[in-house]
Every structure is written in C-alpha cells, then in structure tokens.
Design a protein around this motif. Structure first.
Motif, PDB file in Angstrom:
ATOM      1  N   LEU A   1      -0.028  -3.837  -7.343  1.00  0.00           N
ATOM      2  CA  LEU A   1       1.129  -3.491  -6.520  1.00  0.00           C
ATOM      3  C   LEU A   1       1.357  -1.979  -6.504  1.00  0.00           C
ATOM      4  O   LEU A   1       1.636  -1.384  -5.453  1.00  0.00           O
ATOM      5  CB  LEU A   1       2.377  -4.205  -7.041  1.00  0.00           C
ATOM      6  CG  LEU A   1       2.414  -5.732  -6.918  1.00  0.00           C
ATOM      7  CD1 LEU A   1       3.613  -6.294  -7.657  1.00  0.00           C
ATOM      8  CD2 LEU A   1       2.451  -6.160  -5.457  1.00  0.00           C
ATOM      9  N   ARG A   2       1.227  -1.347  -7.663  1.00  0.00           N
ATOM     10  CA  ARG A   2       1.434   0.101  -7.745  1.00  0.00           C
ATOM     11  C   ARG A   2       0.359   0.839  -6.952  1.00  0.00           C
ATOM     12  O   ARG A   2       0.649   1.839  -6.263  1.00  0.00           O
ATOM     13  CB  ARG A   2       1.413   0.566  -9.200  1.00  0.00           C
ATOM     14  CG  ARG A   2       1.753   2.061  -9.342  1.00  0.00           C
ATOM     15  CD  ARG A   2       1.552   2.583 -10.745  1.00  0.00           C
ATOM     16  NE  ARG A   2       2.346   1.867 -11.725  1.00  0.00           N
ATOM     17  CZ  ARG A   2       1.845   1.004 -12.599  1.00  0.00           C
ATOM     18  NH1 ARG A   2       0.545   0.751 -12.613  1.00  0.00           N
ATOM     19  NH2 ARG A   2       2.627   0.395 -13.466  1.00  0.00           N
ATOM     20  N   GLU A   3      -0.865   0.352  -7.033  1.00  0.00           N
ATOM     21  CA  GLU A   3      -1.955   0.976  -6.284  1.00  0.00           C
ATOM     22  C   GLU A   3      -1.688   0.909  -4.786  1.00  0.00           C
ATOM     23  O   GLU A   3      -1.906   1.884  -4.048  1.00  0.00           O
ATOM     24  CB  GLU A   3      -3.272   0.279  -6.624  1.00  0.00           C
ATOM     25  CG  GLU A   3      -4.486   0.893  -5.935  1.00  0.00           C
ATOM     26  CD  GLU A   3      -5.775   0.177  -6.297  1.00  0.00           C
ATOM     27  OE1 GLU A   3      -6.790   0.426  -5.608  1.00  0.00           O
ATOM     28  OE2 GLU A   3      -5.775  -0.634  -7.248  1.00  0.00           O
ATOM     29  N   SER A   4      -1.190  -0.248  -4.324  1.00  0.00           N
ATOM     30  CA  SER A   4      -0.858  -0.375  -2.906  1.00  0.00           C
ATOM     31  C   SER A   4       0.264   0.580  -2.524  1.00  0.00           C
ATOM     32  O   SER A   4       0.235   1.207  -1.451  1.00  0.00           O
ATOM     33  CB  SER A   4      -0.432  -1.820  -2.591  1.00  0.00           C
ATOM     34  OG  SER A   4      -1.510  -2.708  -2.778  1.00  0.00           O
ATOM     35  N   PHE A   5       1.246   0.728  -3.408  1.00  0.00           N
ATOM     36  CA  PHE A   5       2.357   1.637  -3.138  1.00  0.00           C
ATOM     37  C   PHE A   5       1.866   3.074  -3.036  1.00  0.00           C
ATOM     38  O   PHE A   5       2.245   3.815  -2.111  1.00  0.00           O
ATOM     39  CB  PHE A   5       3.408   1.508  -4.238  1.00  0.00           C
ATOM     40  CG  PHE A   5       4.596   2.410  -4.045  1.00  0.00           C
ATOM     41  CD1 PHE A   5       5.644   2.034  -3.230  1.00  0.00           C
ATOM     42  CD2 PHE A   5       4.658   3.654  -4.686  1.00  0.00           C
ATOM     43  CE1 PHE A   5       6.743   2.876  -3.057  1.00  0.00           C
ATOM     44  CE2 PHE A   5       5.742   4.490  -4.514  1.00  0.00           C
ATOM     45  CZ  PHE A   5       6.793   4.102  -3.698  1.00  0.00           C
ATOM     46  N   ASN A   6       1.038   3.486  -3.974  1.00  0.00           N
ATOM     47  CA  ASN A   6       0.513   4.855  -3.954  1.00  0.00           C
ATOM     48  C   ASN A   6      -0.323   5.105  -2.708  1.00  0.00           C
ATOM     49  O   ASN A   6      -0.301   6.193  -2.134  1.00  0.00           O
ATOM     50  CB  ASN A   6      -0.326   5.113  -5.203  1.00  0.00           C
ATOM     51  CG  ASN A   6       0.522   5.196  -6.464  1.00  0.00           C
ATOM     52  OD1 ASN A   6       1.700   5.569  -6.399  1.00  0.00           O
ATOM     53  ND2 ASN A   6      -0.055   4.843  -7.607  1.00  0.00           N
ATOM     54  N   LEU A   7      -1.071   4.086  -2.264  1.00  0.00           N
ATOM     55  CA  LEU A   7      -1.913   4.207  -1.084  1.00  0.00           C
ATOM     56  C   LEU A   7      -1.084   4.392   0.181  1.00  0.00           C
ATOM     57  O   LEU A   7      -1.413   5.196   1.052  1.00  0.00           O
ATOM     58  CB  LEU A   7      -2.811   2.968  -0.963  1.00  0.00           C
ATOM     59  CG  LEU A   7      -3.708   2.883   0.269  1.00  0.00           C
ATOM     60  CD1 LEU A   7      -4.750   3.998   0.249  1.00  0.00           C
ATOM     61  CD2 LEU A   7      -4.385   1.513   0.332  1.00  0.00           C
ATOM     62  N   HIS A   8       0.011   3.635   0.264  1.00  0.00           N
ATOM     63  CA  HIS A   8       0.803   3.622   1.506  1.00  0.00           C
ATOM     64  C   HIS A   8       2.071   4.472   1.432  1.00  0.00           C
ATOM     65  O   HIS A   8       2.805   4.542   2.424  1.00  0.00           O
ATOM     66  CB  HIS A   8       1.215   2.181   1.848  1.00  0.00           C
ATOM     67  CG  HIS A   8       0.091   1.318   2.325  1.00  0.00           C
ATOM     68  ND1 HIS A   8      -0.408   1.392   3.600  1.00  0.00           N
ATOM     69  CD2 HIS A   8      -0.631   0.366   1.679  1.00  0.00           C
ATOM     70  CE1 HIS A   8      -1.397   0.508   3.740  1.00  0.00           C
ATOM     71  NE2 HIS A   8      -1.556  -0.130   2.591  1.00  0.00           N
ATOM     72  N   GLU A   9       2.309   5.122   0.306  1.00  0.00           N
ATOM     73  CA  GLU A   9       3.579   5.820   0.139  1.00  0.00           C
ATOM     74  C   GLU A   9       3.905   6.792   1.282  1.00  0.00           C
ATOM     75  O   GLU A   9       5.061   6.843   1.739  1.00  0.00           O
ATOM     76  CB  GLU A   9       3.618   6.569  -1.202  1.00  0.00           C
ATOM     77  CG  GLU A   9       4.980   7.189  -1.481  1.00  0.00           C
ATOM     78  CD  GLU A   9       5.084   7.760  -2.880  1.00  0.00           C
ATOM     79  OE1 GLU A   9       6.204   8.101  -3.301  1.00  0.00           O
ATOM     80  OE2 GLU A   9       4.031   7.881  -3.560  1.00  0.00           O
ATOM     81  N   PRO A  10       2.939   7.539   1.827  1.00  0.00           N
ATOM     82  CA  PRO A  10       3.270   8.438   2.943  1.00  0.00           C
ATOM     83  C   PRO A  10       3.799   7.702   4.176  1.00  0.00           C
ATOM     84  O   PRO A  10       4.483   8.314   5.012  1.00  0.00           O
ATOM     85  CB  PRO A  10       1.924   9.125   3.254  1.00  0.00           C
ATOM     86  CG  PRO A  10       1.136   9.009   1.983  1.00  0.00           C
ATOM     87  CD  PRO A  10       1.535   7.703   1.387  1.00  0.00           C
ATOM     88  N   HIS A  11       3.490   6.407   4.283  1.00  0.00           N
ATOM     89  CA  HIS A  11       3.907   5.635   5.464  1.00  0.00           C
ATOM     90  C   HIS A  11       5.161   4.801   5.211  1.00  0.00           C
ATOM     91  O   HIS A  11       5.571   4.026   6.082  1.00  0.00           O
ATOM     92  CB  HIS A  11       2.774   4.704   5.897  1.00  0.00           C
ATOM     93  CG  HIS A  11       1.447   5.375   6.027  1.00  0.00           C
ATOM     94  ND1 HIS A  11       1.176   6.340   6.981  1.00  0.00           N
ATOM     95  CD2 HIS A  11       0.304   5.241   5.295  1.00  0.00           C
ATOM     96  CE1 HIS A  11      -0.073   6.769   6.841  1.00  0.00           C
ATOM     97  NE2 HIS A  11      -0.622   6.114   5.819  1.00  0.00           N
ATOM     98  N   LEU A  12       5.767   4.950   4.017  1.00  0.00           N
ATOM     99  CA  LEU A  12       6.923   4.130   3.672  1.00  0.00           C
ATOM    100  C   LEU A  12       8.249   4.828   3.953  1.00  0.00           C
ATOM    101  O   LEU A  12       9.307   4.329   3.587  1.00  0.00           O
ATOM    102  CB  LEU A  12       6.862   3.746   2.175  1.00  0.00           C
ATOM    103  CG  LEU A  12       5.658   2.908   1.753  1.00  0.00           C
ATOM    104  CD1 LEU A  12       5.731   2.595   0.263  1.00  0.00           C
ATOM    105  CD2 LEU A  12       5.578   1.606   2.556  1.00  0.00           C
ATOM    106  N   ARG A  13       8.197   5.974   4.607  1.00  0.00           N
ATOM    107  CA  ARG A  13       9.413   6.683   4.987  1.00  0.00           C
ATOM    108  C   ARG A  13       9.415   6.847   6.509  1.00  0.00           C
ATOM    109  O   ARG A  13       8.357   6.999   7.125  1.00  0.00           O
ATOM    110  CB  ARG A  13       9.460   8.075   4.334  1.00  0.00           C
ATOM    111  CG  ARG A  13       9.200   8.084   2.821  1.00  0.00           C
ATOM    112  CD  ARG A  13      10.405   7.599   2.018  1.00  0.00           C
ATOM    113  NE  ARG A  13      10.166   7.756   0.581  1.00  0.00           N
ATOM    114  CZ  ARG A  13       9.884   6.757  -0.246  1.00  0.00           C
ATOM    115  NH1 ARG A  13       9.802   5.518   0.224  1.00  0.00           N
ATOM    116  NH2 ARG A  13       9.684   6.976  -1.533  1.00  0.00           N
ATOM    117  N   PRO A  14      10.599   6.835   7.125  1.00  0.00           N
ATOM    118  CA  PRO A  14      10.653   7.022   8.583  1.00  0.00           C
ATOM    119  C   PRO A  14      10.067   8.377   8.974  1.00  0.00           C
ATOM    120  O   PRO A  14      10.156   9.341   8.182  1.00  0.00           O
ATOM    121  CB  PRO A  14      12.151   6.949   8.894  1.00  0.00           C
ATOM    122  CG  PRO A  14      12.760   6.261   7.695  1.00  0.00           C
ATOM    123  CD  PRO A  14      11.914   6.640   6.525  1.00  0.00           C
ATOM    124  N   PRO A  15       9.495   8.477  10.175  1.00  0.00           N
ATOM    125  CA  PRO A  15       9.330   7.386  11.159  1.00  0.00           C
ATOM    126  C   PRO A  15       8.150   6.480  10.774  1.00  0.00           C
ATOM    127  O   PRO A  15       7.116   6.971  10.317  1.00  0.00           O
ATOM    128  CB  PRO A  15       9.037   8.146  12.455  1.00  0.00           C
ATOM    129  CG  PRO A  15       8.368   9.410  11.993  1.00  0.00           C
ATOM    130  CD  PRO A  15       9.010   9.769  10.690  1.00  0.00           C
TER     131      PRO A  15
END
Length: 470
Positions: free
Chosen positions: A21-35
């Motif tokens: 789960l943490r790995e997925s978060f780190n991978l997608h973190e730039p896309h988890l904030r608007p827009p």
C-alpha cells in the motif's frame, strides 16, 4: 516518503500488505492532489491508484476530504475493489493499527455505507470480528462504541440494502453486552451499555423476523441478559405473548429451538487471527505435540482473566467447524474433542465452565438429523469417551451436566429436549462416531447414579428407534 499504518517492533519484518500500500502511495503521490488526472487507467493502474488513495485516507486525516473526492471520481466498479482492500487490511492488520488509522477506518466505513459501496456488508463483518469478548481495554471498548454507533446511525440504509447485517450486529452486541453488564461499577461502560441495549432491543422489537435467522443460539445469548429490564421484558413476551413480535407464523421459543445457528455467527466472535491459529491446530499439529501451540495460543489470546469468556465462543466455533473440500487435513492431527478438553481445563470460574459445557452440548438438546449436522455433536461424545480412564473425572462431570440439562434446562419443553438428546445418541451410534455406548454404561469408573440415569435415556433411544421401524 509516506509514514506507517501499524505499530512495528524494532526487529520485526515489514508487513508485506502495508508495504504494498505504501509503495502504491509513493508511486501515485504526485497525482493525489488537485487537479486530478482524467485519463483512463488499465486494470493494474486502477488497483494501485485505489491502494494509494486508501493509504492516503488512513495515513493523512488532514487530506481525507481530498482523497475521498478523488476516490469518488475514479471509481468504476462500485467501490468493489476498494472495499475488498479495506476488508483485507482489517482482517490482517487491524490489531497493529496506529490509533489515527483506526479512527480514519471508522470514518471511511461510514463513507462506504453512504455511497452503498459493493461489499460494505463484508467490511462491517470484518470490523465486528475485531471486537474481542472479555476485553475491557480502551481500544476494544472504543471499537464497540464506534461500531454500535455505526449500526444505529446507518440503521435505515443497512435495513434497506443489507438487512441480514443487523443480525450479525445483534449477535455480537448481545454477546459482548453480557460481558459489559458484569462490570456494574465501571463508569466507562455506562454509555456503551446503553447504546448496546438500544441497538439490540431495536433489532429484536422491530425486526424479529430477521432475528430468527440466528437460530437457537439467540436464546442462549438472551438467557445471559435476563437480569436487564429490557431483555426481561423481551423474554417474557417470547414465553407468554409471541404475538408481540408481529411475525406471521411465529409461535414462540419452541420454534427457535428447532433452528440451527449458521456457523458464520460463531465466527463473528473470534478474530481472523484466532481462526487461523485454531484451524492450524486441528489440521496440522500432530496429536501429542500440541502443548507448545496451546501455550502460545493461551498467552496470545487468553492472557487476562476477563478474557475467559472467550472460551465459550471458541467452543461454539469449534463445534461448528467444517473442513472445506480443498483443505487437506494431516493424518493424526489433534482432534477437536482434545482441543475442547484443553479449553475446559483453562476455566477458572465456575460460571464460565458451566457456559462452556452448555456451548458444547447445546445442539444435543434440540438435535434433528434433518436440520443439524452430526459434526456439531461429535466433540462432546468423543471427549467423554476418550477421557476414560485417564481423565474419568471429566467424563463424570460432562455426563452429569448433560443429564442435569435434560431435566432442568427448560422444564416446560422437556419432551423436546429429551427427544433431541435421544436423537443425538442414536445418530452418533448409527453414524459410527462411536461403536456403542457400552463404554459409558458398563464403565465401573463412572458414577452408578449417572449410569442408571443414562440407561433410562438409552431405553428411550431404543423405544424411539423401534417405533421408527414400525
């Protein structure tokens, strides 16, 4: 880098699920904030993005509203994958969760009910299973309070979408209320007990037709609560005025006795970790080598005297155990009756011992070969037979308890109970569970009085069998 969801000892290995789960978060973190991106995703991208959002929701409470909006925007499967992942982490990680993650988990559960997420019923079941009987720790009482509040505040939605879940909640809260009501002087429990009573009484009074799904163990649990005024009233109506429950065709307690309780209800009272350890014990550990596994289990789950009530839940679960066809049982593993014999020795309080014996024999009292399974009555007879001669005191105590039950459990419906026990004995012999009851009736080590009383029951068995052949 993201933080952690769980407590971990210094030398403890990283948990694979949390790491994923943490790995997925780190991978997608730039896309988890608007827009947020409006691109379509491949199945793999969709699942990892869901994992990332889930980790963010649990780890970043201050961004929860942003993450939940993102989740709503990307969901294409009715939240099916998302709720399945929440359910999995509850099953595998809840016991190690940091407090903030637990708080977020309850908030997220409410959100999943609000959007009618596919699988929210399984999520509620997973959380109910984390409520541990006999556990008066702050964390366990907090979870009890939060879950009963979820059931009360989301009542209409649950009733309309997944009404059977109300009976799961009822089974759990009837059971833990019996524990909570024994600590009358603890002010921490006053508000919680009122919530539990409010929920249980509401289900019983407004949805009694659903309550019948629980079967005969509903009566067993209600009997532990008759000292509470609201349940005393319910018990009075069950016995004297069943029409108060407004269920067509319902005629009273006798009808409930005849309904077998599905095994799912018993699994609600043990955590997934307990279940895994118990199944390993009876499927993999060779008979004679079980002591160290039993010691570990007791230290892990029964380390406080208050948790002794768990023994009753475990026995009901063991009696209901079925082995799925895909599971391979090792030869000469510890039998269920031996595990129950060990649990019986763990009892230090007399009322717990009595409740454990009742749990062991409960299906005997109402056994019907057409509705019940012989595996539910098998452990009791095998424990009695195999305790001779080394532990004959166990055999004497169990046999005495059974015979007392026959005479005293429900004197107004004694004929039904005699018939149930007679049917149990007949089926156990006819199915070859034991060759005959001679090992009991001709055992000089047993009390002569008990053998005489058992002999009278066996005469009834023979009479019933002869009438059946005519």
């Amino acid at each position: 880098m993201a933080g952690t969801l769980i407590h971990r000892a210094t030398l403890e290995a990283e948990n694979p699920l949390e790491a994923s789960l943490r790995e997925s978060f780190n991978l997608h973190e730039p896309h988890l904030r608007p827009p947020f991106s409006l691109t379509t995703f491949t199945p793999d991208q969709y699942s990892t993005l869901n994992d990332a959002v889930l980790f963010g929701l649990l780890r970043e409470p201050h961004f929860a509203k942003t993450h939940i909006k993102h989740l709503h925007a990307i969901t294409t499967d009715g939240y099916c994958y998302f709720t399945s992942m929440i359910t999995r982490i509850v099953d595998e990680l809840y016991g190690k969760f940091i407090d903030s993650a637990k708080i977020q988990l309850i908030w997220l559960t409410n959100e999943m009910i609000n959007v009618l997420a596919v699988g929210f019923d399984r999520l509620l079941v997973a959380l109910l299973r984390q409520i541990v009987g006999g556990d008066f720790s702050e964390g366990n009482l907090w979870l009890c309070s939060e879950m009963v509040s979820v059931f009360l505040t989301k009542w209409e939605c649950i009733l309309e979408e997944e009404p059977l879940i109300l009976t799961y909640g009822l089974y759990v809260f009837l059971r833990v209320l019996a524990d909570h009501s024994r600590l009358c002087s603890d002010p921490r429990l006053d508000v919680l007990k009122r919530l539990e009573i409010e929920f249980c009484v509401r289900v019983l009074r407004e949805q009694f037709g659903l309550c019948l799904k629980i079967g005969r163990d509903l009566i067993r649990l209600l009997q532990d609560l008759v000292h509470i005024a609201e349940f005393k009233s319910i018990w009075k109506d069950l016995l004297l005025d069943p029409g108060q429950f407004k269920v067509d065709g319902f005629e009273g307690v006798l009808q409930i006795y005849r309904l077998r309780t599905p095994s799912l209800y018993f699994s609600l009272r043990i955590t997934p970790e307990m279940e895994r350890k118990l199944r390993y014990l009876v499927m993999n550990v060779k008979f004679g080598n079980q002591r160290r596994y039993q010691v570990w289990f007791a230290r892990k789950f029964l380390f406080l005297s208050e948790r002794e009530t768990l023994l009753v839940d475990i026995v009901r679960y063991i009696c209901s155990m079925r082995h799925p066809s895909g599971e391979v049982i090792e030869p000469e593993t510890i039998p269920r009756w031996a595990v129950i014999g060990w649990l019986l020795k763990c009892c230090r309080k007399s009322y717990i011992e009595a409740n454990l014996k009742l749990a062991l024999f409960y299906d005997w009292l109402f056994f019907d070969e057409k509705e019940d399974n012989v595996t539910s009555i098998e452990p009791a007879i095998l424990l009695m037979v195999n305790s001779i001669p080394k532990y004959v005191d166990v055999t004497n105590a169990l046999l005495e308890f059974l015979l007392i039950l026959v005479d005293n459990y429900d004197v107004d419906r004694k004929d039904l109970i005699i018939n149930g026990v007679v049917n149990s004995i007949r089926v156990l012999v006819s199915k070859g569970v034991i060759g005959s009851l001679d090992v009991l009736t001709h055992c000089d080590l047993l009390s002569p009085l008990l053998r005489e009383m058992l002999g009278k029951l066996l005469l009834l068995t023979q009479t019933t069998h002869s009438e059946g052949l005519q």
